[in-house]
Each structure stands twice: as C-alpha cells, then as structure tokens.
Design a protein around this motif. Structure first.
Motif, PDB file in Angstrom:
ATOM      1  N   ALA A 335      30.876  29.010  30.844  1.00 16.35           N
ATOM      2  CA  ALA A 335      31.290  27.688  31.332  1.00 16.35           C
ATOM      3  C   ALA A 335      32.653  27.758  32.007  1.00 16.35           C
ATOM      4  N   SER A 336      33.570  28.542  31.450  1.00 18.46           N
ATOM      5  CA  SER A 336      34.896  28.682  32.047  1.00 18.46           C
ATOM      6  C   SER A 336      34.819  29.392  33.392  1.00 18.46           C
ATOM      7  N   ALA A 337      33.955  30.406  33.474  1.00 18.24           N
ATOM      8  CA  ALA A 337      33.822  31.152  34.730  1.00 18.24           C
ATOM      9  C   ALA A 337      33.207  30.292  35.831  1.00 18.24           C
ATOM     10  N   THR A 338      32.183  29.516  35.485  1.00 21.67           N
ATOM     11  CA  THR A 338      31.530  28.690  36.505  1.00 21.67           C
ATOM     12  C   THR A 338      32.427  27.549  36.969  1.00 21.67           C
ATOM     13  N   ALA A 339      33.387  27.146  36.126  1.00 21.11           N
ATOM     14  CA  ALA A 339      34.301  26.070  36.529  1.00 21.11           C
ATOM     15  C   ALA A 339      35.150  26.496  37.727  1.00 21.11           C
ATOM     16  N   ILE A 340      35.346  27.793  37.909  1.00 18.07           N
ATOM     17  CA  ILE A 340      36.164  28.287  39.022  1.00 18.07           C
ATOM     18  C   ILE A 340      35.520  27.951  40.367  1.00 18.07           C
ATOM     19  N   VAL A 341      34.184  27.992  40.405  1.00 17.20           N
ATOM     20  CA  VAL A 341      33.483  27.759  41.679  1.00 17.20           C
ATOM     21  C   VAL A 341      32.861  26.360  41.740  1.00 17.20           C
ATOM     22  N   ALA A 352      29.862  34.613  45.632  1.00 18.19           N
ATOM     23  CA  ALA A 352      29.504  35.621  44.630  1.00 18.19           C
ATOM     24  C   ALA A 352      30.706  36.467  44.202  1.00 18.19           C
ATOM     25  N   PRO A 353      31.544  36.969  45.130  1.00 19.86           N
ATOM     26  CA  PRO A 353      32.736  37.709  44.679  1.00 19.86           C
ATOM     27  C   PRO A 353      33.682  36.841  43.852  1.00 19.86           C
ATOM     28  N   MET A 354      33.763  35.563  44.184  1.00 28.25           N
ATOM     29  CA  MET A 354      34.626  34.653  43.425  1.00 28.25           C
ATOM     30  C   MET A 354      34.114  34.497  41.995  1.00 28.25           C
ATOM     31  N   LEU A 355      32.793  34.342  41.849  1.00 24.64           N
ATOM     32  CA  LEU A 355      32.218  34.198  40.516  1.00 24.64           C
ATOM     33  C   LEU A 355      32.318  35.508  39.737  1.00 24.64           C
ATOM     34  N   TRP A 356      32.151  36.637  40.411  1.00 26.44           N
ATOM     35  CA  TRP A 356      32.291  37.954  39.764  1.00 26.44           C
ATOM     36  C   TRP A 356      33.704  38.110  39.200  1.00 26.44           C
ATOM     37  N   THR A 357      34.706  37.749  39.997  1.00 25.26           N
ATOM     38  CA  THR A 357      36.096  37.862  39.551  1.00 25.26           C
ATOM     39  C   THR A 357      36.366  36.965  38.354  1.00 25.26           C
TER      40      THR A 357
END
Length: 635
Positions: A335-341, A352-357
């Motif tokens: 959930a924290s990672a998906t909040a970035i995008v 995709a690179p943004m979500l990977w990071t």
C-alpha cells in the motif's frame, strides 16, 4: 481475574456518575451510623454504577466493593471526608475504619494477596502500625468508576494502539478466524503464539481479529520489557489490569534477541495476549495455541498489488508480475509503495520504474542495521575485464532480470523452490574489480547491494553463526537484494577433517550456508582472493564462477584511460606509459584519486607529476618497490 474480551454497550457518563453517587450515599449512611453508634444499614450498589463491572473483572466481594466505595467517596465527596474525619480524625480511610465498617474480615480484605492490593486497586500509604496507615484509591480505578476511559499513564510510551490500515491477505484470513474463535471460547483465554517472519503481516491480522471482535489492540515491543524482575512484574500487573479495564488485547512483538524476555512476561499475564516472533518459544502459561503465518506466494502478492492499484494495474502489464515476484512485501508495504504512483500519470515505461523504486525502498526495511548498503553508481564502462568475464556478468544480469518469468510463468517454482536463485563466486587478487562488478550489476538491475561484515556474522559460540546468517538471508528476501560477502575465505574455506567438536561445528556452519545459498531467491556473491582454498563441494553449489585476472599492460592502459571522470581537468596524461606500473585496478583508482586532490590543492589540472607523487605514496603504503622500469613512465 476474568478478562472481558467482547465489547459491551457503553452507559452514558451521567448514568455512571448517578450510579456511583448512589453507592456513595450507601457508604455515607453506614459512616453516619458508626459516628452515631447506631446499627449499620446494608451496603448496596445499584446496577447503574460502574462498580459492579469492576467487581466482576477483579472478583471483588461485597466488602471489597464497600472499601472501594469508601475510598472513592473520600476522593470525590467533601461530605464523606468530613464524616470520616469525625470518626478517625484524619478525613482519609484507614484499616481501623474498615474494621469498624466490616468487622475483622477487613484485615483479610487488605492483605497484599487479596484482590484490592494485588491488583493495586487501592494503595496503603504512610508508616507505623498497619491500623494507622491510610489507603487511597488508584486514580485509574477512580476514573474507571466515573466512566472515563483512557490508557494508564504508566503504560504511555510502552503500549501503542494498533488500528487496521489494510485488510489481511488471503493466507491470513483463516488465522483471523482462529484468533476470534480462541478468544470467544468459554474458559480461560489461551495464549496465542504467532509465528512467521513477516512481523507487519502478523500485526495486520491481529488488528483485523480485534476489530471484528470490537476490542482495542495494543502493541508492546519486547525490547521495552524491563530486565529487572520487580519492574517486569509491576508492568505485567498494570498491563493485565489495563486489558481488563479497557476490554483490550495486547500483541507482544519479539525479535530473536528478546524472545526470552517476552516469554517471561506473557507467563505473568492472564488477559488476551499474543506473542509474535519468528519462532515463538513455549512459555509455561497454558492453554496456548500456536499459529504460523506463511509468507504469501507470488500469485497472492500479485493479487494484493492489483487490489492496491485498482484500475491502474493494467497500465503496468507484465512488469507488475515481475515486481510482485521479486519483492516479498506485506500488504501495508505494498500500500505504501502504490501510494507513490497514485497521482502519477504516464505509460508503463515511465510508471513501472517508479513503482519498482518504491517497492525497492519498502523491501530494504528489514536489512537496514544488519548489513551495510552500498550506493551503486558504477556502469559497464568503468569495468575493464576480458570479454569472457563481461559476457558471464551480462548473463548473470539476464538471469536476475528474467527470474520471475522462468520461476513463475515457466513453472520451475512449482517443481521446487530450491536452487532458483543465482549464487556466484568472484575470485581473484585484491583490487581486480570484484566489488566494482557487484556494483555494476546492482546499478544495472536497480537493486540494493549490501556488503556483509563477516566479523559480525562469525561467532565463537555454537549456533550463533547460523542464526546470524539466517537473519541476513531472511531479511534480504523482502527486497531481493544482492548480498556481497566480501573476503569470504574466512567462512567459506575447505571443510576440515573432524578432529574435535569445533571442527564438527565449523563444518555445520559451512553446510548451513550452502543450504541458505540454494534457497535464497536473489543473488549472493562471494568474493575470494584464493579460489584454490574453497571446497569442491562448495563450488558445485555455485551457479556462476568468475575469475578476475590481474590486469595486463593493455588492461591497465584501458583503466588509466577511463579512471578520471569527464569533469576532472587533466593535462598531458599518458595511459600507455602509466600502464608500466604493475598494479591492480583498485590501486590505480586510489592513485588517481590522490593525484586529483594534489592537483586541486594548487589548483591546476591533473598532470603526470601529480600521479608520480601519488604513486610513491601508494607504493609506500603497500610496501612495494618502485622499480626502475616503472619509473620510466614519468621520464
């Protein structure tokens, strides 16, 4: 003590106070009778008071309830305090007044082992004879009688309330129902032992169970448990009392270092409690129920990613499957990672690179503090190696890049999860580029690189080395990090002939490492200066073996030509002449950096004279002879 787990309808504060006032009136009437020498009327507590509830929680009889009512009256009602003062002259209740109210049984009710003092509902103050001491109601109990709910101030900072933030994954839903069933079954509440490596997921499922039951859940870190037994016993009493008063449960989270302290504390509790640890010990408290949370499969993680992204999941295509397979994240981290995008727009190539990071940042949480993370910026252009070694490194990069496809889509993981990772040995003299090659791979694949300090891993105590290795590999699984065991000869040498117990356990350490290497899903790199010292059985377990040769003259000239960044001003440098220096790439970098500092101090561009001075310093440090043939490079 009977712990209240299920929630009950709350009465209004006005109703609770009205009920308490009625109880105080009953106490007042009995006090007046004592002061006037009349027979004592019967003490009664109306159902609208909070006192019957507290009495039920702590198994208080009628006499104990009257003493609580007396102590509360002196705290809240000046009229009652005035009457008490007329009886004993102090205005505060004391044991002698209790004897006049209740008879000789009052001494039993005020015994340290009786509920009133065992649960610290009242406290005796003062010194001297027991009959002259005064007793006061604990403020937490007084506030509970008034209907005020709050966390005991003595537990502030130790207990942290947990609120559900995300729903538990499919694998945890069955465990949620097991917790609910255990706490709703009549009889003594069982101690729940919650095993599994993913601490956050266990916290989520415990919070989900508490929410469904309508109770509060508090978290206590085992590291905060006092080591002194008197302080630990006092904490257990206050905690148990708070669980009962608040209708709450506690989740005690333990690390490998403090599971023993957590087990000692839960043995002292009787309320609803959960001990969470990777491998929970067996406390003496019974009954107990152990539940083990298995890590979610890649397919389950993929479903969690898709649910978190919603309709945006389609934008990522197959890259989302690659992310879900590589990073072993819990639902809250996802959930924290998906909040970035969440508010970002763009195509798969940009998102995709943004979500990977973002996933990479979440995955490194467990490894921080166990190993040193290296900031990797090296590129293929900085790596000067024979074509064969470069080709092997590129194959290794391809292995990691397509691991998700081979293991999941092509069905290899369904057959066996063992041996799907990439274990590699980088062998060669010091300074030939082994660590640099690891940095190139990490930068190329956008992965974290962690250097393992073997001095912190190897222990003289039997079994400790295996525990340290297990923690490192388990933590690395979350982020699929590259592990670099630099100068690993000390741990990975030839297995010795067993002559004594120390030899036997040294062999156990090596065998354990081989097992962890095979089961690790990422890349573990071992560097060695002496490949010949490694056991052949160990070499068979490695998927990639790269020999880093000492650079010849042509390679050294290429290294000198690439060593200075484009921004560094240089003048009159001759890489072919400098290639006469019979040194490794690591020594060349050290000389070039020192020469840059010498030139910057003037300031002027880096010249052969600066390199000459830096070479002399480096040779002196290495205790290496500066031969005449090498000196020709500067003439």
């Amino acid at each position: 003590m009977t712990a209240v787990v299920q929630s009950t309808p709350e009465m209004t504060l006005a109703t609770l106070r009205a009920g308490l006032d009625a109880a105080l009136e009953s106490t007042t009437a009995r006090l007046r009778a004592i002061s006037e020498g009349k027979p004592l009327p019967h003490f009664s507590v109306p159902d609208t008071s909070a006192l019957p509830s507290i009495a039920s929680i702590f198994s208080l009889n009628e006499g104990e309830q009257e003493l609580i009512s007396l102590a509360a009256g002196c705290e809240l009602d000046p009229g009652i305090a005035k009457i008490v003062s007329a009886v004993n002259g102090s205005g505060n209740p004391d044991p002698w007044l209790a004897v006049q109210l209740l008879g000789p049984q009052a001494w039993d009710l005020l015994c340290p082992e009786a509920p009133l003092r065992r649960w610290r509902l009242i406290e005796l103050t003062g010194s001297g004879p027991l009959r002259q001491r005064q007793f006061r109601l604990d403020e937490r109990i007084l506030q509970a009688l008034l209907g005020n709910r709050y966390l005991d101030a003595r537990l502030e900072g130790l207990l942290h309330r947990i609120l559900p933030v995300v729903a538990p994954g499919p694998a945890a839903s069955g465990m949620v129902h097991s917790i609910i069933e255990a706490w709703c079954t009549p009889g003594r509440l069982p101690l729940l032992l919650l095993g599994g490596r993913d601490q956050m997921s266990k916290r989520i499922l415990a919070a989900a169970a508490a929410q469904e039951l309508g109770i509060q859940l508090y978290r206590l870190r085992a590291a905060d448990i006092p080591s002194d037994w008197t302080q630990r016993t006092a904490l257990a009493l206050l905690l148990d009392r708070e669980l009962a008063l608040s209708g709450a449960a506690v989740l005690i989270e333990a690390d490998p270092e403090n599971t023993a302290a957590a087990a000692i504390l839960v043995d002292l509790l009787s309320g609803p409690s959960i001990l969470s640890a990777a491998d929970p010990p067996l406390p003496e408290r019974t009954p107990r129920l152990r539940l083990d949370l298995e890590p979610p499969s890649p397919a389950e993680r993929l479903d969690t990613w898709r649910n978190a992204l919603g309709s945006r999941a389609e934008v990522f295509g197959s890259e989302l499957e690659r992310i879900a397979t590589h990073f072993n994240l819990d639902p809250s981290a996802i959930a924290s990672a998906t909040a970035i995008v969440e508010n970002s727009t763009g195509s798969q190539e940009t998102l995709a690179p943004m979500l990977w990071t973002a996933a990479r940042a979440q995955g490194r949480r467990a490894l921080e503090g166990l190993a040193e993370r290296i900031d990797c910026r090296a590129s293929w252009e900085q790596l000067v190696l024979p074509a064969e070694q470069i080709a092997i490194l590129q194959d290794l990069a391809g292995h990691l890049r397509n691991a998700w496809k081979v293991s999941q889509s092509w069905g290899w993981a369904a057959r066996s999860s063992r041996g799907l990772g990439a274990a590699a040995l980088f062998a060669g003299p010091s300074g030939t580029g082994k660590t640099l090659a690891a940095e190139v791979l990490a930068n190329e694949l956008s992965l974290d690189l962690y250097c393992i300090d073997l001095s912190q891993v190897i222990s003289k105590y039997i079994g400790e080395t295996e525990k340290n290795l297990a923690r490192i590999f388990a933590a690395a699984e979350d982020g699929g990090a590259i592990l670099l065991f630099d100068e690993a000869d000390a741990l990975f040498g030839k297995r010795s002939e067993v002559k004594d117990s120390h030899d036997r356990y040294a062999n156990v350490e090596v065998s354990y490492l081989l097992q962890k290497m095979e089961s690790y899903g990422g890349l573990a790199i071992l560097t060695s200066n002496q490949k010949s010292a490694l056991d052949t059985a160990f070499l068979r377990r490695l998927r990639y073996i790269l020999n880093f040769p000492f650079p010849d003259a042509a390679a050294r000239a290429e290294i000198w030509a690439r060593i200075f960044p484009a921004e560094t001003p240089c003048e009159g440098l001759n890489p072919q002449a400098l290639a006469r220096l019979n040194i490794s790439g690591g020594a060349i970098r050290s000389i070039a950096l020192n020469a840059a500092y010498l030139a910057a101090a003037v300031p002027e561009p880096v010249q052969m004279a600066h390199i000459h001075r830096a070479v002399r310093r480096e040779y002196g440090k290495l205790e290496k002879t500066f031969t005449g043939a090498e000196q020709e490079a500067f003439r």
